[in-house]
Scaffold this active site. Structure first.
Site: not given
Length: 603
Positions: A262, A299
């Site tokens: 993330d 990401e």
């Protein structure tokens, strides 16, 4: 590679459980065993402030906590199980599991067709078991990999997962350790890979006791979540080790195939060897030991190929990254929205650029960010970029959590599907999009701290100021918000939803037949004169795609070869208005409004 040290509670049947915790500033650390009566065992201090204790009587299901300097009793930062929630004692777990996936070796990345899902809202049960029950439907659709939104233990039972505070513990309300292992095993038996979303850039606020144990955070940097995790300040070797051990645990002990990392732009590290590079080196070492590939997928909003370039070329060596530019180009084209971060997008030529070169912002000025953004990704293989038209962020971070089903016409959903599934990139679907799920995906939490709940409510309202959205943001704490976000799976009793799913299924099957021939190098993309029709052709595969974004019919003459129609979204078969066979005469194709025609070159 830096310091590597096992942490947490490790049970061995013959000897008992060894407890290890890093608490460099503590003068004394005890492990407290909770039972009919508490038992306190002094731990021994070792190098760098690690504390170790062996408890022969501690077996699976034993509850335990750590006592620092005879004062606070706290759960284990590396706890693998929090059966009673984030504030209560940790639980020793049995590492043994009867795996049946001995012949599974992961899939090549180019074969990944990813399906992102949230455990709590994907099935009626809201558990790992609930996903297992729906695996036959995902297999039928053609999915080859599921991606689980974060499952690390969070407060309460309702959360997206990005408020996790025990990175090693599988959420108790989802089914815990046993439930997750059972799900991964079932996926592998079905020939499906498992991607797990992990959060190494922050921890949630409630139940976060890391700072009590040591300098896990640093004031050197500010992040949207407060102090940054300490990846490059004093004592950072041991913070890095905490997360390296976490990643290796998921891959080694839970047989996870890939980790989605993330928001890596918020992993702040100015050291000579970036945390991500060292993490990749640890994962490479594990892959050698286990003789199977593992993937790290980042990401990032930086459009930086350094993440995915090989280590020997100065990169971090990750296998792939999410590509927001592709999503934003599609979204602005079909919705007309240009507020907030969409202000940088909305031009039809952006779609042509991103199909050919990946990043739109590849070293050019961003009006929204007021600076130059990105690097050139033209030379990077297409499989290194994960693309989608919807995901948890882009849907759930809208004020009302509307899916594209609510923002565009139903017929427009089919051209959008073709843009993702027939792109040269690694495609990802967001749960429910394949049949046009109409329930929203909204932001929800179940914190117990009233002040924190109010802060979350206020923060959500602030977040939407740059968008022209109307209405009132749903209450994140309300159980109704969570229930509204559950999938209906209504395609079985709705003809239009069923036909959309069948269209997705056909696109996925088509992709599988040409996947070895997909690349940016052999792709041509053009717009017609009034920029209402996008054509892209996979030359090596002899496959063309023509998309009419407008509400008017268009006639297109593809160049060169003799073509035949493989799919036409306007066909009644797919819930369209119907077509006439004469549409294909004399080398031209009549495109209905908001439709896609897929053509194949005659041999």
């Amino acid at each position: 590679m830096g310091i590597t040290r096992e942490i947490g509670a490790h049970y061995v049947p013959e000897t008992g459980t060894t407890f290890t915790v890093w608490a460099p500033e503590a003068e004394k650390v005890d492990v407290v065993i909770h039972g009919e009566k508490k038992q306190t065992i002094a731990m021994q201090r070792e190098a760098f402030g690690y504390w170790v204790g062996l408890v022969e009587a501690a077996k699976p299901s034993t509850r335990y906590s750590f006592r620092l300097d005879k004062e606070k009793e706290l759960p284990d930062p590396a706890s693998m199980s929090q059966p009673d929630g984030v504030h209560e004692p940790s639980e020793v777990i049995d590492p043994n599991y009867s795996w049946t996936d001995q012949h599974w070796k992961n899939l090549p990345l180019e074969e990944y067709i990813v399906y992102e899902l949230h455990v709590g809202t994907f099935s009626e049960e809201g558990t790992f078991e609930g996903i297992i029950n729906k695996l036959p439907e995902l297999l039928d659709l053609g999915i080859t990999a599921i991606e689980l939104m974060p499952i690390a233990q969070f407060p309460g039972s309702r959360n997206w997962g990005y408020d996790g505070v025990y990175p090693f513990a599988a959420q108790n309300s989802y089914g815990g350790v046993e439930g997750l292992k059972k799900l991964v095993d079932a996926c592998h038996q079905a020939g499906m890979a498992v991607v797990l979303d992990v959060v190494y850039n922050h921890l949630g606020p409630e139940g976060n006791y890391l700072n009590e144990f040591g300098p896990y955070f640093t004031e050197k940097y500010n992040t949207p979540w407060g102090a940054a995790l300490n990846f490059d300040d004093a004592h950072s070797d041991h913070v890095r080790n905490f997360f390296f051990q976490n990643a290796l645990m998921w891959l080694r002990d839970f047989h996870i195939d890939a980790l989605r990392l993330d928001a890596v732009h918020a992993i702040l590290d100015t050291g000579a060897k970036h945390f991500l590079q060292e993490l990749q080196e640890h994962v490479d070492h594990l892959a050698e030991q286990q003789n199977r590939p593992f993937y790290l997928i980042a990401e990032s909003d930086l459009n930086d190929v350094r993440l995915i370039n090989p280590i020997e070329q100065g990169g971090y060596g990750l296998v792939a990254q999410w590509m927001d530019d592709y999503h934003h180009a599609i979204h602005t084209m079909v919705t007309g929205e240009t507020e907030g971060y969409y202000a940088d997008f909305g031009k039809p030529e952006h779609l042509v650029k991103t199909l050919k070169h990946s990043f739109i912002y590849n070293g050019i000025y961003s009006e929204n960010r007021k600076r130059t953004v990105g690097s050139d990704a033209t030379a990077n293989p297409a499989k290194q970029f994960v693309v989608c038209s919807q995901n948890h962020d882009q849907v759930g971070n809208r004020m009302l959590g509307e899916r594209l089903t609510q923002l565009v016409s139903f017929k427009m959903l089919k051209p959008i599907a073709a843009l993702v599934i027939l792109s040269p990139y690694t495609p990802m679907l967001f749960m429910g999009e394949e049949y046009g799920e109409e329930n929203p995906f909204q932001f929800f939490v179940s914190h117990t701290d009233k002040d924190l709940v109010e802060a979350v409510r206020k923060g959500r309202k602030e977040e939407f100021k740059t968008f022209a959205w109307q209405g009132e943001a749903p209450d994140p704490q309300s159980e109704e918000t969570f229930n509204n976000s559950k999938l209906q799976h209504n395609y079985k009793n709705s003809e239009k939803h069923y036909r959309l799913r069948e269209f997705y299924k056909s696109l996925i099957q088509l992709r599988k037949t040409i996947v070895q021939k997909l690349s940016k190098e052999h792709l041509e993309a053009t717009l017609n004169e009034d920029e209402t029709v996008l054509q892209f052709t996979h030359k090596a595969a002899g496959l063309g795609c023509m998309i009419n974004f407008s509400k008017e019919p268009q006639t297109i003459e593809p160049e060169g070869k003799e073509w035949e129609v493989v799919l036409n979204s306007a066909d009644e078969k797919w819930g369209g208005p119907g077509i006439e066979s004469s549409n294909y005469s004399s080398g031209s194709f009549a495109l209905q409004p908001e439709s896609v025609i897929i053509i194949q070159a005659n041999a």
